[in-house]
Design an enzyme around this catalytic site. Structure first.
Site, mmCIF file in Angstrom:
data_model
loop_
_atom_site.group_PDB
_atom_site.id
_atom_site.type_symbol
_atom_site.label_atom_id
_atom_site.label_comp_id
_atom_site.label_asym_id
_atom_site.label_seq_id
_atom_site.Cartn_x
_atom_site.Cartn_y
_atom_site.Cartn_z
ATOM 1 N NE ARG A 64 62.445 -33.921 -21.902
ATOM 2 C CZ ARG A 64 61.197 -33.986 -22.345
ATOM 3 N NH1 ARG A 64 60.930 -33.941 -23.638
ATOM 4 N NH2 ARG A 64 60.204 -34.110 -21.489
ATOM 5 C CE LYS A 207 64.345 -38.106 -20.147
ATOM 6 N NZ LYS A 207 64.183 -39.351 -19.370
ATOM 7 C CG HIS A 227 60.218 -42.510 -18.559
ATOM 8 N ND1 HIS A 227 59.348 -41.501 -18.228
ATOM 9 C CD2 HIS A 227 61.445 -42.076 -18.167
ATOM 10 C CE1 HIS A 227 60.018 -40.512 -17.659
ATOM 11 N NE2 HIS A 227 61.283 -40.837 -17.610
ATOM 12 C CB SER A 246 58.939 -35.329 -14.585
ATOM 13 O OG SER A 246 59.948 -34.616 -13.939
ATOM 14 C CE LYS A 250 61.188 -41.676 -14.019
ATOM 15 N NZ LYS A 250 60.301 -40.514 -13.838
ATOM 16 C CB THR A 251 65.306 -40.342 -8.805
ATOM 17 O OG1 THR A 251 65.388 -40.265 -10.223
ATOM 18 C CG2 THR A 251 66.700 -40.203 -8.221
ATOM 19 C CG ASP A 265 65.030 -41.183 -16.396
ATOM 20 O OD1 ASP A 265 63.908 -41.014 -15.880
ATOM 21 O OD2 ASP A 265 65.391 -40.574 -17.414
ATOM 22 N NE ARG A 330 66.243 -32.558 -14.269
ATOM 23 C CZ ARG A 330 65.474 -33.643 -14.273
ATOM 24 N NH1 ARG A 330 65.974 -34.819 -13.971
ATOM 25 N NH2 ARG A 330 64.198 -33.565 -14.560
HETATM 26 P P1 ATP Z 1 62.294 -37.339 -13.212
HETATM 27 O O1 ATP Z 1 61.656 -38.203 -14.293
HETATM 28 O O2 ATP Z 1 62.126 -35.876 -13.492
HETATM 29 O O3 ATP Z 1 63.706 -37.723 -12.919
HETATM 30 P P2 ATP Z 1 61.396 -38.812 -10.804
HETATM 31 O O4 ATP Z 1 60.236 -39.723 -11.108
HETATM 32 O O5 ATP Z 1 62.725 -39.450 -10.701
HETATM 33 O O6 ATP Z 1 61.392 -37.576 -11.850
HETATM 34 P P3 ATP Z 1 61.907 -37.835 -8.139
HETATM 35 O O7 ATP Z 1 63.142 -37.100 -8.542
HETATM 36 O O8 ATP Z 1 62.081 -39.107 -7.379
HETATM 37 O O9 ATP Z 1 60.996 -38.081 -9.442
HETATM 38 O O10 ATP Z 1 60.969 -36.820 -7.342
HETATM 39 C C1 ATP Z 1 60.033 -37.117 -6.325
HETATM 40 C C2 ATP Z 1 59.966 -35.940 -5.353
HETATM 41 O O11 ATP Z 1 58.804 -36.019 -4.520
HETATM 42 C C3 ATP Z 1 61.170 -35.926 -4.446
HETATM 43 O O12 ATP Z 1 61.557 -34.587 -4.236
HETATM 44 C C4 ATP Z 1 60.606 -36.531 -3.125
HETATM 45 O O13 ATP Z 1 61.296 -36.078 -1.982
HETATM 46 C C5 ATP Z 1 59.172 -36.011 -3.138
HETATM 47 N N1 ATP Z 1 58.190 -36.866 -2.389
HETATM 48 C C6 ATP Z 1 57.364 -36.448 -1.421
HETATM 49 N N2 ATP Z 1 56.587 -37.444 -0.969
HETATM 50 C C7 ATP Z 1 56.902 -38.546 -1.666
HETATM 51 C C8 ATP Z 1 56.422 -39.896 -1.651
HETATM 52 N N3 ATP Z 1 55.451 -40.308 -0.829
HETATM 53 N N4 ATP Z 1 56.996 -40.765 -2.525
HETATM 54 C C9 ATP Z 1 57.954 -40.355 -3.387
HETATM 55 N N5 ATP Z 1 58.438 -39.086 -3.444
HETATM 56 C C10 ATP Z 1 57.926 -38.179 -2.587
HETATM 57 MN MN MN Z 2 64.540 -39.232 -11.817
#
Ligand code: ATP
Ligand code: MN
Length: 542
Positions: A64, A207, A227, A246, A250-251, A265, A330
């Site tokens: 972005r 977004k 969010h 990020s 979350k995912t 998200d 992505r």
């Molecule tokens: P975005 O807003 O960019 O989509 P997001 O909040 O969805 O980000 P995730 O895509 O879930 O974030 O990324 C978390 C990353 O951290 C993953 O690659 C996951 O494997 C790693 N990770 C390592 N340890 C942990 C933990 N204890 N809990 C959650 N995620 C972990």
């Molecule tokens: Mn995500």
């Protein structure tokens, strides 16, 4: 009505808008994925991956452009908008120049795409969105990310509530008043339109719609935009929200084999419950493996769009560890490609648990703590996480970031407006709230600490969801005043209290705590005049 008649009406409205008199332009309206693949493949570089996904490239911009985001300063919305570093003003004159520039560019294309779809799964609040663009991959991306109308709904679609004009291949003119670069992503709330020039990163469209929902839902419906990801227990039907910036999880954490996925998200919390805004997921692909994240890996098939990934020219197999184009590779796919998705993506229940995710690289915050209502507000307004520098730049200090409401770049109104709505909803529905640190434990990132193992974070979530954690015994961690459980099933007890397990001893830990507390206090100064005394005093004591 025959499909061709329906298509003519959306098409003729775009022909009128763009003044497409004699110009020979093929307009495709809600085209199927197969047709969008065929068009996309006419572009240089586009390919089909070995698993059937469409591989496309966004050009120079692979993320972005927050500095180029603008909102038109006009009488209907100006008093509501949170003007400042996130939302920069754009005059109505400049808007007209940029909109005409986008329209003139779109007219020169052989093919144009119209995607008519919804944002928001709850029919009471959903908006009708129209996307007009010139790249087939952009059309497929938004087909996946918005909520796809049925044939019947498309027939009765009528005029959209909001239109995106994506002419991202064409630059803005830097001599246009108020333009600081060749990129602009601008929203006009009076016209209910968005114009994109000078960036082809598809995430801008997703977004952009999110910002529209951050404006419309609170202002028109008293509905709170979030969010966050969300999931729901299969038996108890209890809903959990996961807020986080990020990379905080979350995912990853909302995909739970014991729970149905509502979304990963963007959500809204209304008087009726929770609904997802989107019809798809936009997952990070870097380091993706089938063993670690099978649901996402298996969703990358025909119909999915892979953006900026590297692939083997002979086999068309994607190399998910290759970040030569960007770290931010992505994939966008329809949410029903995830087997545990709950369709429609909404719940009539109010959240029972609110989880604030943070990835603390200093290792100060405990893996889990129970928050008072005032602490939830304090941490929601602060929005703390750390960005760990990419290894290729050499190891530098991880950077603490504060992003209000865990989503500052997408907010349309002042952060306190959302915070107040959240406080009211939490008071009304009595959700339990937790702060979960998915980041470092035992010591900071620079002092040999480790990221909290995913299996322990998952065990903590299991204890929250089975109701055992809230009943457990707690002790209080000073300075941040966090209530931490002394025991959690399937988690080693020494992991829970950082003041007891810090590898460099408690004196060093105390210093790290003070450092982080100072950052929180400094950051919160800008909200001091708006926050209540109770919320202010729920922060750490520096
Ligand atoms: P975005 O807003 O960019 O989509 P997001 O909040 O969805 O980000 P995730 O895509 O879930 O974030 O990324 C978390 C990353 O951290 C993953 O690659 C996951 O494997 C790693 N990770 C390592 N340890 C942990 C933990 N204890 N809990 C959650 N995620 C972990
Ligand atoms: Mn995500």
């Amino acid at each position: 009505m025959s499909p061709s008649k329906i298509h003519r009406s959306a098409e003729s409205s775009i022909r009128d808008e763009l003044n497409l008199g004699e110009e020979v332009v093929t307009i495709r309206h809600n085209a199927p994925a197969a047709l969008l693949y065929e068009d996309a493949l006419e572009e240089h570089d586009t390919a089909i991956s070995s698993t059937g996904a469409l591989i496309a490239f966004s050009g120079k911009k692979t993320g972005r452009s927050p500095k180029d985001k603008r909102i038109v300063d006009e009488a209907t919305s100006s008093n509501n908008i949170w003007w400042g570093p996130v939302n920069k003003k754009c005059s109505e004159k400049t808007w007209l120049v940029n909109r005409e520039r986008a329209a003139d560019y779109l007219k020169t294309r052989d093919h144009l795409y119209i995607v008519d779809a919804y944002a928001g799964w709850d029919p009471r609040y959903r908006i009708k969105v129209r996307v007009v663009c010139a790249r087939a991959y952009h059309a497929l991306f938004m087909t996946n990310m918005l909520i796809r109308p049925s044939q019947q709904e498309l027939k009765n679609f009528g005029e959209p509530d909001f239109t995106v004009w994506n002419a991202g291949q064409f630059p803005a003119n830097t001599h246009t008043e108020g333009m600081s670069s060749k990129t602009t992503v601008e929203i006009n709330f009076k016209k209910m339109e968005m114009v994109i020039l000078g960036t082809e990163y598809a995430g801008e469209m997703k977004k952009g719609i999110f910002t529209v929902m951050f404006y419309l839902m609170p202002v028109s419906h008293n509905v709170l935009t979030l969010h966050s990801s969300a999931n729901q227990g299969i038996h108890k039907q209890d809903v959990t929200l996961f807020f986080g910036l990020s990379g905080t999880g979350k995912t990853t954490l909302s995909a739970d084999p014991h729970r149905e996925l509502i979304g990963d998200d963007e959500h809204c919390w209304s008087d009726h419950g929770v609904f997802n805004i989107e019809g798809g997921c936009y997952a990070k692909c870097i380091g993706l493996s089938q063993a670690k994240e099978p649901e996402i890996y298996n969703a990358i098939k025909f119909g999915a769009v892979l953006e900026n990934v590297a692939y083997d020219p002979n086999t068309r197999a994607v190399d998910y560890d290759d970040c030569t184009i960007t770290e931010n590779t992505r994939c966008a796919y329809p949410i029903e490609y995830i087997p545990s998705a709950k369709i429609p993506c909404m719940a009539d229940q109010h959240p029972s648990n609110i989880i604030l995710l943070t990835c603390d690289a200093s290792g100060v915050l405990p893996p889990v703590s129970h928050l008072s209502p005032q602490q939830v507000m304090y941490h929601f307004i602060s929005g703390y996480t750390s960005k760990v520098a990419g290894t290729e730049d050499g190891v530098t200090e991880p950077e603490a970031t504060f992003s209000s409401c865990f989503g500052q770049p997408f907010l349309a109104l002042h952060p306190m407006r959302y915070a107040e709505m959240l406080a009211e909803k939490m008071h009304q529905h009595k959700a339990n709230a937790w702060l979960i640190n998915t980041g470092w434990t035992g010591a900071g990132y620079l002092s040999g600490g480790q990221r909290c193992p995913l299996k322990y974070t998952r065990a903590i979530l299991d204890a929250i969801h089975d109701g055992s954690l809230v009943k457990s015994e707690f002790e209080t961690l000073p300075t941040f005043n966090l209530r931490i459980p002394t025991k959690v099933n399937n988690v080693p007890s020494n992991l829970l209290n950082p003041s007891k397990n810090w590898s460099e001893g408690s004196a060093k830990y105390g210093k790290a705590v003070q450092n982080l507390a100072n950052l929180f206090v400094d950051n919160f100064k800008k909200y001091e005049s708006e926050a209540t005394k109770e919320v202010l005093s729920a922060g750490p004591k520096a």
